[in-house]
Design a protein around this motif. Structure first.
Motif: not given
Length: 358
Positions: A72-87
């Motif tokens: 997951f890549l948030p639309d506001d990457p300045a304030n939110w971390h991306p989340v990788a590897g959810t299965t």
């Protein structure tokens, strides 16, 4: 305060990026050949952004257990971390397949043919087996029959890594008796007096069996055109072969009756000698038959007149008619008897002897 005084110093506040909260329930199992879609790739987040799935939408997974991954890549990457590897886990079950096997019957005993069927998507060959009945299937799927009756053939197809075995498809049909091929060329014309024999009664069949002819061997047909000759063929194996009727026609020409004069010798200048011919035999044969007719007629009249009461009952005209009919019958019986007839058409003295005896 009595002992302290306040000194205010400015501090720093650090605000770190937040981590989105993702939700993704394990999808229900799917069947092989079903492409991945939003039904399985349906993770959600508590804020706006973009999901990337591995494997992606449209992928067809093999049968078995698989792991789906979402980034997951948030639309506001300045304030939110991306989340990788959810299965999540996904089960892909084997697909079913079916066989299209049309009924190959009905058939006859002599048939031989190749079985065909359309199998399922596994690509495995369709195999055939005789479930019941008088049939044989060879390695090349050719069928032959060992008898008549009801036959059941079953088609089968094995499964594979992605497909279940196809349900068996049985087909039942009837095998009937075969009909022999009988050949019987039309016989050439014969002359009256020729007995029927193997020259005319010469039908043939392509299987062992027996012919019965009507009229049979030795029969002498009367003169005439297009006379029927019939044959019944009975096969040696009546269980698997039908009886066959056949017919041809034959012309019987009239026989030639030859009258031959006796050979004679005369000296030159002398008159011709008398010629004796077969006509004399015919003449005396007919004359003998006529005299017999007269004798029977006369004898009958004398006998009836001796019985007066019979004469009174019948009357003279009826009595005369009876005597005449008896005479004619007696004459015809003699004339057409085999012995007198055969001797009256040749140059012999037997008919003359019969005349003198009468």
């Amino acid at each position: 305060a009595a002992n302290y005084m306040f000194n205010f110093v400015n501090g720093e506040l650090t605000v770190r990026k937040g981590t989105p909260v993702l939700t993704w329930k394990a999808p229900a199992p799917i069947t092989y050949s079903t492409p991945l879609s939003g039904t399985q790739l349906n993770a959600t987040a508590d804020l706006a952004g973009v999901f990337t799935y591995t494997p992606g939408a449209g992928t067809v997974l093999a049968a078995g257990s698989h792991t789906l991954t979402a980034d997951f890549l948030p639309d506001d990457p300045a304030n939110w971390h991306p989340v990788a590897g959810t299965t999540v886990g996904l089960t892909v079950t084997k697909a079913d397949q079916v066989i299209s096997f049309p009924n190959p019957g009905p058939r006859i005993y002599t048939d031989s043919f190749t079985l065909t069927a359309a199998g399922g998507a596994s690509g495995n060959p369709v195999s055939f087996a005789v479930t019941s009945g008088p049939a044989i299937i060879y390695p090349d799927d050719t069928v032959a029959f060992t008898g008549v009756g009801e036959v059941t053939i079953t088609a089968s197809q094995a499964g594979s890594a992605n497909y279940n075995p196809a349900p068996d498809v049985p087909q039942t049909f009837t095998v009937a008796k075969a009909t022999p091929v009988v050949t019987w060329p039309g016989p050439a014309a014969i002359v009256y007096g020729t007995p029927l024999n193997a020259v005319q009664l010469n039908a043939a069949a392509d299987v062992p069996g027996t012919f019965a002819y009507t009229p049979g061997t030795g029969t002498v047909l009367a003169a005439g055109g297009s006379q029927s000759l019939a044959a019944t063929f009975t096969p040696d194996d009546p269980i698997n072969w039908n009886t066959v009727e056949a017919e041809v026609f034959i012309d019987v020409a009239k026989a030639v009756l030859t009258i031959t004069a006796d050979d004679k010798i005369r000296d030159y200048g002398q008159p011709n000698p008398a010629w004796s011919v077969g006509l004399m035999s015919a003449f005396f044969g007919a004359l003998a038959a006529g005299i017999v007719a007269l004798l029977v007629c006369r004898s009958g009249a004398d006998m009836l007149r001796g019985l007066k009461h019979v004469t009174q009952v019948l009357g003279y005209s009826t009595e005369s008619m009876l005597c005449w009919a008896g005479g004619v019958a007696g004459g015809l019986l003699l004339a057409f008897s085999p012995v007198l007839w055969s001797q009256s058409v040749i140059v012999e003295v037997y008919s003359l002897n019969a005349f003198f005896l009468v």
